[in-house]
Write a protein that holds these residues in place. Structure first.
Motif, PDB file in Angstrom:
ATOM      1  N   ALA A   1      -7.627 -33.409  20.532  1.00  0.00           N
ATOM      2  CA  ALA A   1      -8.212 -32.847  21.751  1.00  0.00           C
ATOM      3  C   ALA A   1      -7.196 -32.649  22.859  1.00  0.00           C
ATOM      4  CB  ALA A   1      -9.346 -33.749  22.245  1.00  0.00           C
ATOM      5  N   ASN A   2      -6.116 -33.448  22.850  1.00  0.00           N
ATOM      6  CA  ASN A   2      -5.125 -33.332  23.917  1.00  0.00           C
ATOM      7  C   ASN A   2      -3.881 -32.567  23.488  1.00  0.00           C
ATOM      8  OD1 ASN A   2      -4.512 -35.546  22.240  1.00  0.00           O
ATOM      9  ND2 ASN A   2      -3.275 -36.507  23.834  1.00  0.00           N
ATOM     10  N   ALA A   3      -3.918 -31.891  22.346  1.00  0.00           N
ATOM     11  CA  ALA A   3      -2.876 -30.930  21.978  1.00  0.00           C
ATOM     12  C   ALA A   3      -3.359 -29.571  22.474  1.00  0.00           C
ATOM     13  CB  ALA A   3      -2.664 -30.913  20.467  1.00  0.00           C
ATOM     14  N   GLN A   4      -2.756 -29.111  23.563  1.00  0.00           N
ATOM     15  CA  GLN A   4      -3.319 -27.991  24.320  1.00  0.00           C
ATOM     16  C   GLN A   4      -2.367 -26.804  24.391  1.00  0.00           C
ATOM     17  OE1 GLN A   4      -3.712 -31.159  27.435  1.00  0.00           O
ATOM     18  NE2 GLN A   4      -5.483 -29.929  28.036  1.00  0.00           N
ATOM     19  N   ASP A   5      -2.946 -25.638  24.419  1.00  0.00           N
ATOM     20  CA  ASP A   5      -2.151 -24.423  24.588  1.00  0.00           C
ATOM     21  C   ASP A   5      -1.346 -24.502  25.875  1.00  0.00           C
ATOM     22  OD1 ASP A   5      -2.092 -21.460  25.892  1.00  0.00           O
ATOM     23  OD2 ASP A   5      -1.831 -21.381  23.717  1.00  0.00           O
ATOM     24  N   TRP A   6      -0.069 -24.127  25.771  1.00  0.00           N
ATOM     25  CA  TRP A   6       0.863 -24.252  26.895  1.00  0.00           C
ATOM     26  C   TRP A   6       0.364 -23.509  28.137  1.00  0.00           C
ATOM     27  CZ3 TRP A   6       5.285 -27.202  27.004  1.00  0.00           C
ATOM     28  CH2 TRP A   6       6.143 -27.005  28.085  1.00  0.00           C
ATOM     29  N   THR A   7      -0.276 -22.375  27.928  1.00  0.00           N
ATOM     30  CA  THR A   7      -0.695 -21.525  29.048  1.00  0.00           C
ATOM     31  C   THR A   7      -2.132 -21.771  29.468  1.00  0.00           C
ATOM     32  OG1 THR A   7       0.842 -19.812  28.307  1.00  0.00           O
ATOM     33  CG2 THR A   7      -0.894 -19.148  29.859  1.00  0.00           C
ATOM     34  N   THR A   8      -3.041 -21.803  28.492  1.00  0.00           N
ATOM     35  CA  THR A   8      -4.467 -21.881  28.834  1.00  0.00           C
ATOM     36  C   THR A   8      -4.980 -23.306  28.979  1.00  0.00           C
ATOM     37  OG1 THR A   8      -5.218 -21.914  26.528  1.00  0.00           O
ATOM     38  CG2 THR A   8      -4.821 -19.751  27.547  1.00  0.00           C
ATOM     39  N   GLY A   9      -4.311 -24.257  28.368  1.00  0.00           N
ATOM     40  CA  GLY A   9      -4.793 -25.630  28.377  1.00  0.00           C
ATOM     41  C   GLY A   9      -5.892 -25.904  27.379  1.00  0.00           C
ATOM     42  N   LEU A  10      -6.286 -24.899  26.601  1.00  0.00           N
ATOM     43  CA  LEU A  10      -7.341 -25.089  25.608  1.00  0.00           C
ATOM     44  C   LEU A  10      -6.782 -25.803  24.374  1.00  0.00           C
ATOM     45  CD1 LEU A  10      -9.061 -21.585  25.819  1.00  0.00           C
ATOM     46  CD2 LEU A  10      -9.849 -23.745  26.832  1.00  0.00           C
ATOM     47  N   PRO A  11      -7.616 -26.561  23.663  1.00  0.00           N
ATOM     48  CA  PRO A  11      -7.135 -27.246  22.460  1.00  0.00           C
ATOM     49  C   PRO A  11      -6.649 -26.257  21.405  1.00  0.00           C
ATOM     50  CG  PRO A  11      -9.267 -28.114  23.144  1.00  0.00           C
ATOM     51  CD  PRO A  11      -9.029 -26.875  23.948  1.00  0.00           C
ATOM     52  N   VAL A  12      -5.538 -26.578  20.780  1.00  0.00           N
ATOM     53  CA  VAL A  12      -5.009 -25.733  19.708  1.00  0.00           C
ATOM     54  C   VAL A  12      -5.335 -26.312  18.335  1.00  0.00           C
ATOM     55  CG1 VAL A  12      -3.196 -24.710  21.120  1.00  0.00           C
ATOM     56  CG2 VAL A  12      -2.738 -26.823  19.878  1.00  0.00           C
ATOM     57  N   PHE A  13      -5.973 -27.476  18.308  1.00  0.00           N
ATOM     58  CA  PHE A  13      -6.549 -28.068  17.101  1.00  0.00           C
ATOM     59  C   PHE A  13      -7.994 -28.446  17.444  1.00  0.00           C
ATOM     60  CE2 PHE A  13      -2.076 -28.549  16.414  1.00  0.00           C
ATOM     61  CZ  PHE A  13      -1.900 -28.436  15.043  1.00  0.00           C
ATOM     62  N   PRO A  14      -8.852 -28.590  16.452  1.00  0.00           N
ATOM     63  CA  PRO A  14     -10.218 -29.011  16.776  1.00  0.00           C
ATOM     64  C   PRO A  14     -10.209 -30.333  17.549  1.00  0.00           C
ATOM     65  CG  PRO A  14     -10.058 -28.344  14.475  1.00  0.00           C
ATOM     66  CD  PRO A  14      -8.662 -28.379  14.998  1.00  0.00           C
ATOM     67  N   PRO A  15     -10.917 -30.423  18.654  1.00  0.00           N
ATOM     68  CA  PRO A  15     -10.922 -31.681  19.404  1.00  0.00           C
ATOM     69  C   PRO A  15     -11.781 -32.752  18.743  1.00  0.00           C
ATOM     70  CG  PRO A  15     -12.233 -30.030  20.531  1.00  0.00           C
ATOM     71  CD  PRO A  15     -11.574 -29.327  19.385  1.00  0.00           C
ATOM     72  N   TYR A  16     -12.879 -32.323  18.101  1.00  0.00           N
ATOM     73  CA  TYR A  16     -13.776 -33.296  17.489  1.00  0.00           C
ATOM     74  C   TYR A  16     -14.542 -32.636  16.358  1.00  0.00           C
ATOM     75  CZ  TYR A  16     -17.729 -31.123  19.966  1.00  0.00           C
ATOM     76  OH  TYR A  16     -18.683 -30.234  20.419  1.00  0.00           O
ATOM     77  N   VAL A  17     -15.246 -33.468  15.599  1.00  0.00           N
ATOM     78  CA  VAL A  17     -16.126 -32.981  14.552  1.00  0.00           C
ATOM     79  C   VAL A  17     -17.383 -33.835  14.572  1.00  0.00           C
ATOM     80  CG1 VAL A  17     -15.129 -34.459  12.747  1.00  0.00           C
ATOM     81  CG2 VAL A  17     -16.292 -32.340  12.106  1.00  0.00           C
ATOM     82  N   LEU A  18     -18.517 -33.234  14.261  1.00  0.00           N
ATOM     83  CA  LEU A  18     -19.781 -33.959  14.130  1.00  0.00           C
ATOM     84  C   LEU A  18     -20.104 -34.125  12.645  1.00  0.00           C
ATOM     85  CD1 LEU A  18     -22.028 -32.210  16.825  1.00  0.00           C
ATOM     86  CD2 LEU A  18     -20.790 -34.376  17.055  1.00  0.00           C
ATOM     87  N   LYS A  19     -20.378 -35.354  12.237  1.00  0.00           N
ATOM     88  CA  LYS A  19     -20.758 -35.644  10.855  1.00  0.00           C
ATOM     89  C   LYS A  19     -22.190 -36.181  10.864  1.00  0.00           C
ATOM     90  CE  LYS A  19     -18.257 -35.525   7.856  1.00  0.00           C
ATOM     91  NZ  LYS A  19     -17.803 -34.440   6.942  1.00  0.00           N
ATOM     92  N   ARG A  20     -23.050 -35.546  10.119  1.00  0.00           N
ATOM     93  CA  ARG A  20     -24.435 -36.003  10.027  1.00  0.00           C
ATOM     94  C   ARG A  20     -24.585 -36.866   8.782  1.00  0.00           C
ATOM     95  NH1 ARG A  20     -24.389 -31.387  12.836  1.00  0.00           N
ATOM     96  NH2 ARG A  20     -25.680 -31.381  14.750  1.00  0.00           N
ATOM     97  N   VAL A  21     -24.854 -38.119   9.008  1.00  0.00           N
ATOM     98  CA  VAL A  21     -24.902 -39.118   7.940  1.00  0.00           C
ATOM     99  C   VAL A  21     -26.350 -39.367   7.540  1.00  0.00           C
ATOM    100  CG1 VAL A  21     -24.284 -41.468   7.291  1.00  0.00           C
ATOM    101  CG2 VAL A  21     -22.788 -40.166   8.832  1.00  0.00           C
ATOM    102  N   HIS A  22     -26.652 -39.191   6.271  1.00  0.00           N
ATOM    103  CA  HIS A  22     -28.018 -39.330   5.763  1.00  0.00           C
ATOM    104  C   HIS A  22     -28.479 -40.779   5.805  1.00  0.00           C
ATOM    105  CE1 HIS A  22     -31.560 -38.661   3.323  1.00  0.00           C
ATOM    106  NE2 HIS A  22     -31.142 -39.570   2.457  1.00  0.00           N
ATOM    107  N   VAL A  23     -29.681 -40.993   6.304  1.00  0.00           N
ATOM    108  CA  VAL A  23     -30.331 -42.304   6.300  1.00  0.00           C
ATOM    109  C   VAL A  23     -31.670 -42.135   5.587  1.00  0.00           C
ATOM    110  CG1 VAL A  23     -31.226 -44.210   7.681  1.00  0.00           C
ATOM    111  CG2 VAL A  23     -29.241 -42.911   8.493  1.00  0.00           C
ATOM    112  N   PRO A  24     -31.840 -42.782   4.433  1.00  0.00           N
ATOM    113  CA  PRO A  24     -33.093 -42.595   3.692  1.00  0.00           C
ATOM    114  C   PRO A  24     -34.320 -42.916   4.549  1.00  0.00           C
ATOM    115  CG  PRO A  24     -31.480 -43.737   2.339  1.00  0.00           C
ATOM    116  CD  PRO A  24     -30.900 -43.660   3.716  1.00  0.00           C
ATOM    117  N   GLY A  25     -35.244 -41.989   4.600  1.00  0.00           N
ATOM    118  CA  GLY A  25     -36.487 -42.193   5.309  1.00  0.00           C
ATOM    119  C   GLY A  25     -36.402 -42.049   6.820  1.00  0.00           C
ATOM    120  N   GLU A  26     -35.236 -41.674   7.339  1.00  0.00           N
ATOM    121  CA  GLU A  26     -35.048 -41.548   8.777  1.00  0.00           C
ATOM    122  C   GLU A  26     -34.287 -40.259   9.077  1.00  0.00           C
ATOM    123  OE1 GLU A  26     -36.153 -43.502  11.075  1.00  0.00           O
ATOM    124  OE2 GLU A  26     -36.553 -45.442  10.123  1.00  0.00           O
TER     125      GLU A  26
END
Length: 616
Positions: free
Chosen positions: A175-200
């Protein structure tokens, strides 16, 4: 849940026991009871989410020391490599009940640099040519869910890093590897993983990756005008709320930043190098942190967030695949939402299990190729160089180390304010058995002169500080009088208050110049603290205020050995390049080691001003 070809779920069983439980117990696994608190006057269901983690793998797949051409071993008898980690991961997955969420698998960075295996596929047969990086192949086979960028990911340039990223079956986060000019991340900052819970409903886990701001200094040549790096804490304050807003029930940070607040680069950057605990204490919304960078074994550290009062668990699994961290997060439904109510972590020891044949078979050909490389000729040496007498006389072997260090620093300083200063270098006799033979030279021959994984820095020091430094170094010698001959053990490895067992060879530093000689004598008939005489640079006495650039290893610059001045001296070079690799690169590029081009006798031992003789 049944096996479906996904390495994260393959081999899971309905009960805990058998070979998996035995393997985990041998590795140090301790089962911890799930959270048993109550909420709202009844006993809600507690679900345990486990997160497995590695860090600082540094190119280790096999339990192999390429420089010794033998199985890896150290004083603690650790084992290394992803093949061993894979066995632990499979054992852990097998013992998870089918009614429990499948564990996640993370890494906290420094993956593609550190061994000849990694170097080979960056420099000799670069993966940009199409070959899959062995670390990518191994991590894909194990089934990682995400990894953070480490600072050493940038050592070989952005092309190699981007190719490695594309070869992974999971996201490389920063998240803190940022484009030199724009300041936007040049790698994905995060990922969401949905973990299965039986019955929930599933548990949504947000995994945020943060890398080390020091990359801006250490790999300036590769990232300047391309990528900039914000502070760990500063960017976590921005991104953790965003991860929560995106739907995360749980937030885990993979941070390539040591636990305790410190910076090897002093105030050269406005943000600290090591800040994981500070982040956990000051940024609300973090549940757990997988820590990297410091190469420490920290099974569990619990800190309290100063804003929310909630605990955060942090763990660091040593380095090189020696340990596997296990984070257990207990969750309960509160007002329809999953909430972490208990947290715990521990580490498992990889030296208790055999390597996973799936991983070793997958990468055996790569391994064999690299073993051949390190044992093959990369150049010649015009005359043999030995370190056997390096602790008591000026040798070509240590002059070679100092030449390589000083030459690298001198070239890097071109165009800087320090470019006109004389460059010196410091080396120690690490290994009296080290030698480069006359004739053919292999990678292993060169590496034997430098047996530690130290990286190169340079600082500025005055003549007076250099005198102090050399005086401190000279405490290595016992006080004797007369010309000798003396046996070596009568002269070296003096007992001091800080070295009651005798000063080790690696704490005796020898200093030399690059383009002009730095000459001095050590009179060991005198008491420690007043032994350095005739200190000259280019034939003239060194002035107390005279300025020098001094090449030094990271261990010494960080305070190792407690040498004076060097820890607080201004740092003018720090690209985190391994000194050993610089030596190998020099021989590979030039094809020849010729001691006559760098070896001169600039220092010597005396007694009462007269030369002495020391015998091995």
């Amino acid at each position: 849940m049944t096996d479906n070809g996904d390495p994260r779920t393959m081999g899971r069983r309905t009960v805990i026991g058998g070979a998996a439980a035995t393997a985990l117990a041998a590795a140090g696994f301790q089962a911890v009871p799930a959270y048993a608190g109550t909420h709202g006057g009844h006993q809600p269901k507690t679900v345990r989410l486990s997160v497995l983690g590695t860090t600082d793998l540094h190119g280790n797949v096999f339990n192999w020391d390429y420089f010794k051409n033998a199985e890896y071993d150290d004083k603690a008898h650790n084992d290394i490599g992803l093949a061993k980690i894979s066995t632990l991961v499979k054992a852990y997955r097998m013992q998870v009940d089918r009614h429990t969420p499948a564990p996640l698998m993370l890494d906290a960075g420094d993956t593609i640099q550190g061994t000849p295996l990694a170097y080979y596929f960056a420099k000799i047969q670069p993966i940009t040519g199409g070959h899959t990086h062995p670390m990518a192949a191994a991590m894909n086979a194990i089934g990682y869910d995400a990894a953070a960028l480490g600072n050493h990911e940038f050592n070989y340039g952005l092309d190699i890093l981007r190719k490695f990223q594309r070869q992974l079956n999971f996201p490389l986060l920063g998240a803190n590897a940022q484009d030199w000019t724009t300041g936007l991340p040049v790698f994905p900052p995060y990922v969401l993983k949905r973990v299965h819970v039986p019955g929930e409903r599933p548990i949504t886990v947000g995994i945020l990756g943060l890398t080390n701001p020091g990359i801006a200094i250490w790999d300036k040549a590769n990232v300047e005008n391309k990528v900039k790096f914000g502070g760990i804490v500063e960017l976590a304050k921005i991104w953790v709320p965003r991860v929560r807003k995106a739907g995360a029930d749980v937030v885990i940070v993979a941070a390539h930043s040591g636990m305790d607040l410190s910076s090897s680069y002093g105030d050269a950057l406005p943000v600290p190098e090591n800040a994981s605990v500070l982040m956990a204490e000051t940024v609300p919304g973090i549940d757990a942190v997988l820590v990297g960078h410091a190469h420490l074994e920290i099974p569990e550290r619990l800190v309290t967030n100063k804003v929310t009062g909630q605990q955060v668990v942090l763990t660091e699994p040593l380095k090189w695949g020696m340990r596997l961290s296990v984070i257990d997060l207990d969750l309960q439904k509160q007002r329809g939402c999953w909430k972490v109510v208990g947290r715990h972590s521990q580490v498992l020891n990889a030296n208790t299990v055999e390597a996973d044949p799936q991983v070793t078979n997958l990468l055996q050909a790569d391994h064999d190729k690299v073993v051949g490389y390190v044992n093959a000729k990369i150049g010649t040496c015009t005359e043999a160089m030995s370190a056997a007498t390096a602790p008591w006389e000026d040798t070509a072997a240590l002059d070679f180390v100092n030449f390589i260090q000083a030459d690298a620093v001198s070239k890097a300083l071109v165009g800087t304010p320090q470019a006109s200063l004389p460059v010196l270098a410091i080396a120690a006799p690490f290994n009296r058995a080290a030698a480069i033979p006359a004739g053919d030279v292999s990678v292993r021959d060169v590496a034997g002169l430098y047996i530690f994984d130290n990286t190169l820095l340079a600082v500025t020091m005055t003549g007076a500080q250099i005198t102090d430094y050399l005086e401190f170094s000279a405490t290595y010698f016992k006080q004797v009088s007369g010309p000798g001959p003396f046996p070596a053990d009568q002269v070296t490895n003096a007992v001091t208050p800080t070295a009651p067992g005798g000063t080790p060879d690696y704490n005796y530093d020898i200093m030399g110049g690059l383009t002009k000689p730095l000459a001095y004598k050590i009179d060991i008939a005198k008491p420690a603290g007043s032994r350095i005489t005739d200190l000259q640079y280019d034939g003239a006495p060194v002035g107390a205020d005279q300025q020098f650039v001094v090449a030094v290893n990271n261990y010494r610059q960080s305070g190792g050995g407690n040498f004076p001045h060097v820890k607080t001296a201004p740092v003018v070079y720090n690209r985190q390049v391994e000194i050993r690799q610089l030596m190998i690169d020099y021989v590979t590029a030039t094809g020849e080691v010729n001691p006559s081009t760098f070896h001169t006798t600039d220092w010597s031992l005396t007694s009462g001003g007269a030369p002495i003789v020391v015998n091995a």
